[in-house]
Design an enzyme around this catalytic site. Structure first.
Site, PDB file in Angstrom:
ATOM      1  N   GLY A  56       0.770  -1.246   0.000  1.00  0.00           N
ATOM      2  CA  GLY A  56       0.000   0.000   0.000  1.00  0.00           C
ATOM      3  C   GLY A  56       0.797   1.290   0.000  1.00  0.00           C
ATOM      4  O   GLY A  56       0.339   2.300  -0.515  1.00  0.00           O
ATOM      5  N   ASP A 112       0.436   3.483   3.713  1.00  0.00           N
ATOM      6  CA  ASP A 112      -0.749   4.119   3.146  1.00  0.00           C
ATOM      7  C   ASP A 112      -1.720   4.623   4.208  1.00  0.00           C
ATOM      8  O   ASP A 112      -2.197   5.745   4.152  1.00  0.00           O
ATOM      9  CB  ASP A 112      -1.470   3.153   2.185  1.00  0.00           C
ATOM     10  CG  ASP A 112      -1.749   1.775   2.784  1.00  0.00           C
ATOM     11  OD1 ASP A 112      -1.393   1.520   3.956  1.00  0.00           O
ATOM     12  OD2 ASP A 112      -2.323   0.923   2.066  1.00  0.00           O
ATOM     13  N   ASP A 115      -5.099   2.248  10.520  1.00  0.00           N
ATOM     14  CA  ASP A 115      -6.493   1.955  10.835  1.00  0.00           C
ATOM     15  C   ASP A 115      -6.565   1.562  12.310  1.00  0.00           C
ATOM     16  O   ASP A 115      -6.535   2.426  13.179  1.00  0.00           O
ATOM     17  CB  ASP A 115      -6.959   0.840   9.888  1.00  0.00           C
ATOM     18  CG  ASP A 115      -8.444   0.544   9.993  1.00  0.00           C
ATOM     19  OD1 ASP A 115      -9.204   1.417  10.423  1.00  0.00           O
ATOM     20  OD2 ASP A 115      -8.850  -0.587   9.645  1.00  0.00           O
ATOM     21  N   THR A 116      -6.620   0.286  12.639  1.00  0.00           N
ATOM     22  CA  THR A 116      -6.603  -0.119  14.054  1.00  0.00           C
ATOM     23  C   THR A 116      -5.242   0.195  14.682  1.00  0.00           C
ATOM     24  O   THR A 116      -5.142   0.370  15.892  1.00  0.00           O
ATOM     25  CB  THR A 116      -6.853  -1.634  14.207  1.00  0.00           C
ATOM     26  OG1 THR A 116      -5.760  -2.342  13.621  1.00  0.00           O
ATOM     27  CG2 THR A 116      -8.159  -2.045  13.548  1.00  0.00           C
ATOM     28  N   LEU A 120       1.176  -1.488  12.382  1.00  0.00           N
ATOM     29  CA  LEU A 120       2.313  -0.573  12.510  1.00  0.00           C
ATOM     30  C   LEU A 120       2.898  -0.573  13.910  1.00  0.00           C
ATOM     31  O   LEU A 120       4.096  -0.375  14.077  1.00  0.00           O
ATOM     32  CB  LEU A 120       1.922   0.837  12.045  1.00  0.00           C
ATOM     33  CG  LEU A 120       1.746   0.943  10.525  1.00  0.00           C
ATOM     34  CD1 LEU A 120       1.322   2.353  10.118  1.00  0.00           C
ATOM     35  CD2 LEU A 120       3.032   0.562   9.791  1.00  0.00           C
ATOM     36  N   LYS A 143      -7.032   6.877  10.133  1.00  0.00           N
ATOM     37  CA  LYS A 143      -8.421   6.600  10.532  1.00  0.00           C
ATOM     38  C   LYS A 143      -8.437   6.558  12.059  1.00  0.00           C
ATOM     39  O   LYS A 143      -8.580   5.492  12.661  1.00  0.00           O
ATOM     40  CB  LYS A 143      -8.846   5.230  10.005  1.00  0.00           C
ATOM     41  CG  LYS A 143      -9.357   5.194   8.574  1.00  0.00           C
ATOM     42  CD  LYS A 143      -9.891   3.787   8.328  1.00  0.00           C
ATOM     43  CE  LYS A 143     -10.459   3.603   6.950  1.00  0.00           C
ATOM     44  NZ  LYS A 143     -10.836   2.182   6.729  1.00  0.00           N
ATOM     45  N   ASP A 171      -5.838  -0.636  -1.794  1.00  0.00           N
ATOM     46  CA  ASP A 171      -6.599  -1.573  -2.614  1.00  0.00           C
ATOM     47  C   ASP A 171      -7.883  -2.021  -1.936  1.00  0.00           C
ATOM     48  O   ASP A 171      -8.045  -1.914  -0.721  1.00  0.00           O
ATOM     49  CB  ASP A 171      -5.760  -2.823  -2.877  1.00  0.00           C
ATOM     50  CG  ASP A 171      -5.660  -3.703  -1.628  1.00  0.00           C
ATOM     51  OD1 ASP A 171      -5.231  -3.196  -0.584  1.00  0.00           O
ATOM     52  OD2 ASP A 171      -6.035  -4.890  -1.694  1.00  0.00           O
ATOM     53  N   ARG A 177      -5.233  -0.028  -6.850  1.00  0.00           N
ATOM     54  CA  ARG A 177      -4.032   0.574  -6.285  1.00  0.00           C
ATOM     55  C   ARG A 177      -3.440   1.659  -7.184  1.00  0.00           C
ATOM     56  O   ARG A 177      -2.821   2.599  -6.715  1.00  0.00           O
ATOM     57  CB  ARG A 177      -2.940  -0.484  -6.082  1.00  0.00           C
ATOM     58  CG  ARG A 177      -3.197  -1.442  -4.949  1.00  0.00           C
ATOM     59  CD  ARG A 177      -1.913  -2.225  -4.667  1.00  0.00           C
ATOM     60  NE  ARG A 177      -2.142  -3.423  -3.894  1.00  0.00           N
ATOM     61  CZ  ARG A 177      -2.242  -3.472  -2.566  1.00  0.00           C
ATOM     62  NH1 ARG A 177      -2.154  -2.368  -1.877  1.00  0.00           N
ATOM     63  NH2 ARG A 177      -2.437  -4.617  -1.952  1.00  0.00           N
TER      64      ARG A 177
HETATM   65  P1  IMP Z   1      -4.280  -1.623  10.755  1.00  0.00           P
HETATM   66  O1  IMP Z   1      -5.713  -1.934  11.114  1.00  0.00           O
HETATM   67  O2  IMP Z   1      -3.917  -0.202  11.173  1.00  0.00           O
HETATM   68  O3  IMP Z   1      -3.325  -2.646  11.290  1.00  0.00           O
HETATM   69  O4  IMP Z   1      -4.198  -1.629   9.175  1.00  0.00           O
HETATM   70  C1  IMP Z   1      -3.918  -2.774   8.467  1.00  0.00           C
HETATM   71  C2  IMP Z   1      -4.051  -2.624   6.983  1.00  0.00           C
HETATM   72  O5  IMP Z   1      -5.443  -2.669   6.650  1.00  0.00           O
HETATM   73  C3  IMP Z   1      -3.571  -1.353   6.326  1.00  0.00           C
HETATM   74  O6  IMP Z   1      -2.184  -1.289   6.113  1.00  0.00           O
HETATM   75  C4  IMP Z   1      -4.293  -1.458   4.997  1.00  0.00           C
HETATM   76  O7  IMP Z   1      -3.608  -2.339   4.133  1.00  0.00           O
HETATM   77  C5  IMP Z   1      -5.623  -2.092   5.397  1.00  0.00           C
HETATM   78  N1  IMP Z   1      -6.677  -1.054   5.447  1.00  0.00           N
HETATM   79  C6  IMP Z   1      -7.262  -0.524   6.528  1.00  0.00           C
HETATM   80  N2  IMP Z   1      -8.189   0.397   6.167  1.00  0.00           N
HETATM   81  C7  IMP Z   1      -8.176   0.437   4.816  1.00  0.00           C
HETATM   82  C8  IMP Z   1      -8.893   1.200   3.824  1.00  0.00           C
HETATM   83  O8  IMP Z   1      -9.753   2.056   4.103  1.00  0.00           O
HETATM   84  N3  IMP Z   1      -8.591   0.929   2.521  1.00  0.00           N
HETATM   85  C9  IMP Z   1      -7.656   0.018   2.147  1.00  0.00           C
HETATM   86  N4  IMP Z   1      -6.960  -0.694   3.025  1.00  0.00           N
HETATM   87  C10 IMP Z   1      -7.211  -0.498   4.348  1.00  0.00           C
HETATM   88 MG    MG Z   2      -1.225  -1.644   3.892  1.00  0.00          MG
END
Ligand code: IMP
Ligand code: MG
Length: 194
Positions: A56, A112, A115-116, A120, A143, A171, A177
């Site tokens: 991403g 990119d 989210d949760t 990272l 987010k 994506d 992408r």
């Molecule tokens: P995390 O929830 O912060 O660990 O995010 C994990 C991964 O979920 C990110 O790196 C993205 O690849 C994917 N992701 C979360 N939200 C989105 C979105 O709105 N669009 C596309 N990918 C997302």
């Molecule tokens: Mg990603």
């Protein structure tokens, strides 16, 4: 309408038109320039070691490094989250780690979206074990309201509250992408595109 890996240019164009633009290519360019200036100032006198998270982060990273007025080194890592991209599992796997030595370096992870925050956070801890001078995070999108891990990006381009974002590296089931703008897919869009 079907979105699959064999999208014709025409179908891709049609879907592109139906999706809601969240940020235009111009807005992205402006934001990336702003981030580049902030990072250049913050790291003044130092080299920045960029770790781009695949897949991403590829487009954002390639634009961002051209806006950083400092010596930059680049490496890549690939993380995996199983299942639906919407609800990544908390067990984060480093599918491909960086290959360079980062001890004593100022590391900036570029991805990119946060989210949760689980992926990272896990990866940041992993890099910290390699003895860098610092580890910070820059994501195109934050987010913040969906955060579960106690982590925030040190730099982010846009903060959004809801929706699933695609384009500019992001994506949905590996599609979109390459789109140069950021689009938001609502739940209905996603049902239609599956
Ligand atoms: P995390 O929830 O912060 O660990 O995010 C994990 C991964 O979920 C990110 O790196 C993205 O690849 C994917 N992701 C979360 N939200 C989105 C979105 O709105 N669009 C596309 N990918 C997302
Ligand atoms: Mg990603």
């Amino acid at each position: 309408m079907q979105a699959n890996t064999t999208l014709t240019p025409l179908l891709r164009y049609v879907i592109h038109q139906a999706m809601k633009v969240l940020y235009t290519a111009d807005e992205i360019t402006e934001k990336v320039a702003e981030l580049g200036d902030r990072i250049s100032l913050a790291y003044q006198g130092n080299e920045v070691f960029i770790v781009c998270i695949l897949k991403g982060g590829f487009m954002f990273m390639s634009d961002l490094v051209r806006r950083i007025n400092l010596p930059v080194k680049i490496d890549f890592a690939r993380l995996s989250s199983y299942g639906n991209a919407d609800s990544p599992m908390r067990d984060v796997m480093i599918v491909d780690d960086i290959h360079e030595v980062i001890s004593g370096k100022h590391v900036l992870i570029v991805d990119d979206i946060m989210d949760t925050g689980h992926s990272l956070l896990a990866f940041k801890k992993h890099l910290e074990e390699k003895g860098p001078a610092s580890v910070k995070i820059c994501t195109m999108i934050d987010k913040a309201q969906r955060r579960e891990a106690s982590l925030s990006p040190d730099y982010y381009g846009f903060r959004i509250t809801k929706g699933f974002v695609v384009g500019y590296g992001l994506d949905f089931a590996e599609n979109y992408r390459a789109l140069p703008q950021l689009y938001v897919l609502d739940a209905e869009d996603r049902r239609n595109l599956l």
